[in-house]
Design an enzyme around this catalytic site. Structure first.
Site, PDB file in Angstrom:
ATOM      1  N   GLY A   1       2.305  -0.375 -44.143  1.00  0.00           N
ATOM      2  CA  GLY A   1       2.517  -0.999 -42.847  1.00  0.00           C
ATOM      3  C   GLY A   1       1.589  -0.501 -41.758  1.00  0.00           C
TER       4      GLY A   1
ATOM      5  N   PRO B   1       2.742   5.464 -37.958  1.00  0.00           N
ATOM      6  CG  PRO B   1       2.906   3.191 -37.501  1.00  0.00           C
ATOM      7  CD  PRO B   1       2.871   4.522 -36.830  1.00  0.00           C
TER       8      PRO B   1
ATOM      9  CG  ASP C   1       2.320  15.469 -44.458  1.00  0.00           C
ATOM     10  OD1 ASP C   1       2.075  16.490 -45.109  1.00  0.00           O
ATOM     11  OD2 ASP C   1       3.393  15.276 -43.870  1.00  0.00           O
TER      12      ASP C   1
ATOM     13  CG  MET D   1      10.140   8.540 -48.378  1.00  0.00           C
ATOM     14  SD  MET D   1      10.439  10.298 -48.080  1.00  0.00           S
ATOM     15  CE  MET D   1      12.020  10.242 -47.238  1.00  0.00           C
TER      16      MET D   1
ATOM     17  N   PRO E   1       8.969  -1.296  10.607  1.00  0.00           N
ATOM     18  CG  PRO E   1       8.356  -2.833  12.235  1.00  0.00           C
ATOM     19  CD  PRO E   1       7.775  -1.887  11.227  1.00  0.00           C
TER      20      PRO E   1
ATOM     21  CG  ASP F   1       9.508  11.899 -34.924  1.00  0.00           C
ATOM     22  OD1 ASP F   1       9.149  11.775 -33.742  1.00  0.00           O
ATOM     23  OD2 ASP F   1      10.281  12.793 -35.316  1.00  0.00           O
TER      24      ASP F   1
ATOM     25  N   GLY G   1       2.828  12.019 -41.035  1.00  0.00           N
ATOM     26  CA  GLY G   1       3.046  10.601 -40.861  1.00  0.00           C
ATOM     27  C   GLY G   1       4.342  10.358 -40.113  1.00  0.00           C
TER      28      GLY G   1
ATOM     29  CE  LYS H   1      -6.876  16.157 -52.821  1.00  0.00           C
ATOM     30  NZ  LYS H   1      -8.354  16.073 -52.768  1.00  0.00           N
TER      31      LYS H   1
ATOM     32  CB  VAL I   1      -0.950   0.003   1.215  1.00  0.00           C
ATOM     33  CG1 VAL I   1      -1.702   1.328   1.288  1.00  0.00           C
ATOM     34  CG2 VAL I   1      -1.928  -1.152   1.118  1.00  0.00           C
TER      35      VAL I   1
END
Length: 411
Positions: free
Chosen positions: A367, A178, A201, A338, A47, A256, A254, A223, A27
């Site tokens: 993926g 991803p 993106d 890429m 103790p 990072d 997408g 676009k 606890v």
């Protein structure tokens, strides 16, 4: 103690104030971190203690007196947690707390306590505390489940609490992961739920856009016209323009933002314009997509390093900044992003500089999404495999022995 009335919820400000914890078991191990975070002056009387609690004492986060409870231990306390395994000591300590008007929690008998510990959770500066209204018949699991549902809703944006104070204009560069919408970070999803404008993106988690409220303006960055460089300049201008209008802007990317995502270009443009910018890291496809296909980018005895390379320009292109000859000599894993349309020339370059032609290669298309598929080859056959299986971007290419550790799933 009468329990006909519900408990009165209150937040205790314990910074610098004496808190006494009796008992050093499980606890205490669970409750002490929050008390430490609250800045309390903590005295543990017990103790014995669990290794984790002992470590808190060793690092000076708490003071530990290795003995049993004695009358007078609670005299100077503001708050007490009684959690020993001795019912007699617990009752005596509870009585002392009552005499000294010290708010007291008892782990063994909620009816005998003067305070209850709520199920708590945190989300971006907000603490959620859930209490059962009565001590008798309390169901801690139900209370915790309510807490979890509220906190999760705040974190993932399904429970939105609008801000009523004036917000500082700014932009959040959010890594969407991803592709699977469940793989965006908790913070990224929350910022999306609070956004006024989202500039997205093509490779961002598109399914998340369907969850946005109707008033949110979604701009498809893919676009924006005028070529690659001018497109980035136009994106920068759009971020700045909307932020200057006082809107909460999310740039949804997408993977990072800083892994081949041009995030630093956008951060620099915002800094030059005096716009506050928050970067929310995302799960990079360079690691997550191979993992989703059953490929570890490192493995004991096989690969002790992995290298992530952009394949958007060919090895013989004068714009290339990659030392392909050096990469060919590495024994670890090579992950190429890429690079689908350049993989033939990449493979030729690697083998020309000594990489064995039978080096395993795996191509994972789309993926982590429902459309994910994996194609296996070698450096000698990968160009033909791309044509034969019609592999299309986005796809992550893994080169190295790790690609041969698990068989490809059925097509």
């Amino acid at each position: 103690m009468a329990t006909a009335h519900p408990a009165y919820p209150v937040g205790l400000r314990l910074t610098g104030r004496r808190v006494v914890v009796l008992g050093g078991g499980q606890v205490a191990q669970r409750r002490l971190p929050a008390l430490i975070a609250a800045g309390a002056d903590l005295l543990l009387v017990s103790p014995e203690a669990t290794p984790s609690v002992e470590a808190m004492a060793d690092t000076g986060e708490i003071t530990w007196e290795r003995r049993a409870y004695a009358d007078g231990d609670l005299a100077d306390a503001w708050y007490a947690l009684i959690a020993t395994s001795d019912p007699t000591a617990n009752a005596a300590a509870s009585a002392e707390a009552e005499r000294h008007r010290v708010w007291c929690v008892r782990s063994d008998d909620a009816d005998a306590a003067t305070a209850w510990t709520p199920a708590t959770g945190h989300s971006e500066g907000v603490t959620v505390a859930v209490l059962t209204t009565e001590a008798k018949g309390r169901d801690p699991r139900h209370t915790a489940a309510i807490r979890d549902a509220v906190v999760e809703g705040l974190r993932d944006g399904t429970l939105v609490a609008p801000h009523h104070r004036t917000r500082t204009p700014g932009v959040a560069l959010v890594g969407g992961g991803p592709g699977d919408p469940d793989l965006i970070t908790v913070r990224g999803r929350r910022l999306l739920a609070e956004a006024d404008v989202v500039i997205a993106d093509r490779l961002g988690p598109r399914d998340l856009l369907d969850e946005l409220p109707p008033h949110v303006e979604v701009i498809d960055a893919a676009k924006i016209p005028y070529g690659r460089f001018m497109a980035q300049e136009a994106i920068n201008n759009a971020l700045i323009e909307h932020a200057r209008q006082g809107k909460a802007v999310v740039r949804l990317k997408g993977g990072d933002p800083f892994v081949f995502g041009r995030g630093m270009e956008e951060a620099h443009a915002l800094a030059e314009a005096g716009i506050p910018c928050t970067v929310v890291p995302g799960i990079s496809s360079s690691i997550s997509v191979p993992g989703a296909a059953g490929i570890p980018v490192t493995h004991r005895g096989v690969a002790h390093e992995f290298t992530v390379v952009s394949g958007h320009v060919a090895p013989d292109d004068e714009r290339s900044l990659v030392d392909w000859a050096a990469l060919a000599k590495l024994r670890g894993t090579l992950v190429i992003l890429m690079g689908v349309d350049k993989i033939g020339r990449i493979a030729e370059t690697l083998t020309a500089h000594g990489k064995p032609q039978d080096t395993p290669v795996a191509l994972i298309q789309e993926g982590t999404t429902a459309a994910q598929r994996r194609v296996d080859a070698t450096l000698a056959t990968v160009a033909d495999a791309v044509r034969t299986h019609e592999v299309r971007p986005p796809a992550v290419i893994v080169i190295g022995e790790v690609a041969a550790l698990t068989p490809a799933p059925p097509a």
